[in-house]
Write an enzyme that holds these catalytic residues in place. Structure first.
Site, short mmCIF file in Angstrom:
data_model
loop_
_atom_site.label_atom_id
_atom_site.label_comp_id
_atom_site.label_asym_id
_atom_site.label_seq_id
_atom_site.Cartn_x
_atom_site.Cartn_y
_atom_site.Cartn_z
N GLU A 125 0.82 -1.22 0.00
CA GLU A 125 0.00 0.00 0.00
C GLU A 125 0.85 1.27 0.00
O GLU A 125 0.34 2.36 0.28
CB GLU A 125 -0.97 0.02 1.20
CG GLU A 125 -1.93 -1.15 1.30
CD GLU A 125 -2.96 -1.24 0.16
OE1 GLU A 125 -2.94 -0.38 -0.73
OE2 GLU A 125 -3.75 -2.19 0.17
N HIS A 148 -2.81 2.14 8.20
CA HIS A 148 -3.94 1.39 7.63
C HIS A 148 -4.09 0.11 8.43
O HIS A 148 -3.10 -0.58 8.71
CB HIS A 148 -3.67 1.06 6.16
CG HIS A 148 -4.56 -0.02 5.63
ND1 HIS A 148 -5.93 0.12 5.55
CD2 HIS A 148 -4.29 -1.27 5.17
CE1 HIS A 148 -6.44 -0.99 5.06
NE2 HIS A 148 -5.48 -1.85 4.81
N HIS A 150 -7.29 -3.18 9.64
CA HIS A 150 -8.57 -3.83 9.36
C HIS A 150 -9.43 -3.81 10.63
O HIS A 150 -9.83 -4.86 11.12
CB HIS A 150 -8.32 -5.25 8.85
CG HIS A 150 -7.51 -5.30 7.59
ND1 HIS A 150 -6.99 -6.48 7.08
CD2 HIS A 150 -7.15 -4.34 6.71
CE1 HIS A 150 -6.32 -6.21 5.96
NE2 HIS A 150 -6.40 -4.93 5.72
N GLU A 178 -17.15 11.77 22.80
CA GLU A 178 -15.88 12.41 22.42
C GLU A 178 -15.62 12.42 20.90
O GLU A 178 -14.70 13.10 20.45
CB GLU A 178 -14.72 11.73 23.12
CG GLU A 178 -14.50 10.30 22.69
CD GLU A 178 -13.16 9.74 23.18
OE1 GLU A 178 -12.77 8.68 22.67
OE2 GLU A 178 -12.54 10.35 24.03
N HIS A 219 -13.10 -3.46 3.99
CA HIS A 219 -11.65 -3.70 4.02
C HIS A 219 -11.01 -3.14 5.30
O HIS A 219 -10.37 -3.87 6.04
CB HIS A 219 -10.99 -3.10 2.76
CG HIS A 219 -9.51 -3.32 2.69
ND1 HIS A 219 -8.84 -3.51 1.52
CD2 HIS A 219 -8.56 -3.36 3.66
CE1 HIS A 219 -7.55 -3.70 1.76
NE2 HIS A 219 -7.36 -3.59 3.06
#
Ligand code: 2HA
Ligand code: ZN
Length: 280
Positions: A125, A148, A150, A178, A219
């Site tokens: 990525e 990134h 999952h 919050e 994803h």
């Protein structure tokens, strides 16, 4: 009297503060269940002054061709996770699971300075990370981190909630008091796309102009910040809100945080909620 017990050998790289932070953070994400197998990737911009006490910055090990020239990031140092590497394992062998690279002065090469032992390469990525770094830096010079992962409930929510980013954001804000304070800019949402491509990188980065976090439906999530703590904390907060949503979605809701209360929170904490979401 010598009372010392046998010292544990320190793993190669763990004496370097930014390596330790990457190792501990990836381990924590794995423990949260957000990074099964080789899921997830992290990249963090480093200052030369942070790097040079630990790593010989004159000694380029080898060069890697980036997926696209990254002139905007020329000369910048990055610690990144390796492609196909398991977050679970970083802490045991940072040198094999992480790498330190510098974008060459002309932006055409990635100069590997440390790590990526045994032929490892940067995360698949990396295009999405680089494009996101470029866009965040345009709007926030203090920006440094892209994470990134999952996150479980965020993925679950992407199946049962609509994918309009304003209504998705509003629902998240309503889940915990919050939230609107932590991400007043809301969450960006892209369509489902094939990961690892320049196209998903472009779609993500475009959302990064207006948001610190972007949902990849079915994803996972991209979160950004000034530090690993901040980017991690943002994802943690969004995931917590998604978890509350998943816990309550099949129940009848008797009371909720109103739009007026959300507006009052924003005023009290001095943040400006993304326009067009609250109805007051
Ligand atoms: O690195 O998470 O999106 C594995 C992934 C790809
Ligand atoms: Zn992923």
């Amino acid at each position: 009297m010598n009372t010392s017990t046998a010292a544990q050998p320190i793993k190669a790289g763990m004496h370097i503060p930014f390596v330790r932070e990457m190792a501990e953070t990836t381990y924590n994400m794995w423990k949260f269940g957000w990074d099964e197998r080789n899921g997830g990737n992290v990249s963090c911009i480093l200052d030369e002054e942070e790097v040079s006490p630990y790593i010989d910055i004159q000694q380029v090990q080898y060069n890697i061709q980036p997926a696209f020239p990254v002139h905007e990031l020329a000369g910048k140092y990055f610690i990144v996770t390796g492609s196909g590497k398991y977050f679970k394992n970083v802490i045991d062998d940072p040198e094999a699971n992480l790498g330190l690279l510098r974008v060459s002065a002309n932006g055409e090469q990635l100069e590997v300075l440390w790590g990526f032992k045994n032929g490892a390469v940067p995360t698949s990525e990396l295009p999405s990370h680089f494009m996101s770094h470029i866009e965040r830096l345009k709007v926030d010079p203090q920006h440094r981190v892209v994470i990134h992962n999952h996150a479980t409930n965020v993925i679950a929510m992407s199946f049962i909630h609509d994918l309009n980013e304003n209504t998705f954001t509003k629902t998240l804000w309503e889940m915990c008091t919050e939230c609107i304070v932590v991400f007043p800019d809301g969450i960006g949402v892209i369509p489902w796309m094939v990961p690892g491509s320049n196209a998903i990188g472009q779609a993500t980065a475009q959302k990064m102009r207006d948001h610190h976090a972007v949902l990849w439906p079915h994803h996972g999530i991209f979160g950004t910040g000034h530090s690993i703590d901040e980017a991690f904390g943002l994802i943690e907060t969004i995931e917590k809100a998604a978890q509350i949503y998943m816990l309550t979605a099949h129940h009848s809701v008797r009371q909720k945080i109103t739009d007026q209360q959300l507006a009052d929170l924003a005023t009290a904490f001095g943040v400006t909620p993304r326009a067009g979401i609250l109805q007051i």
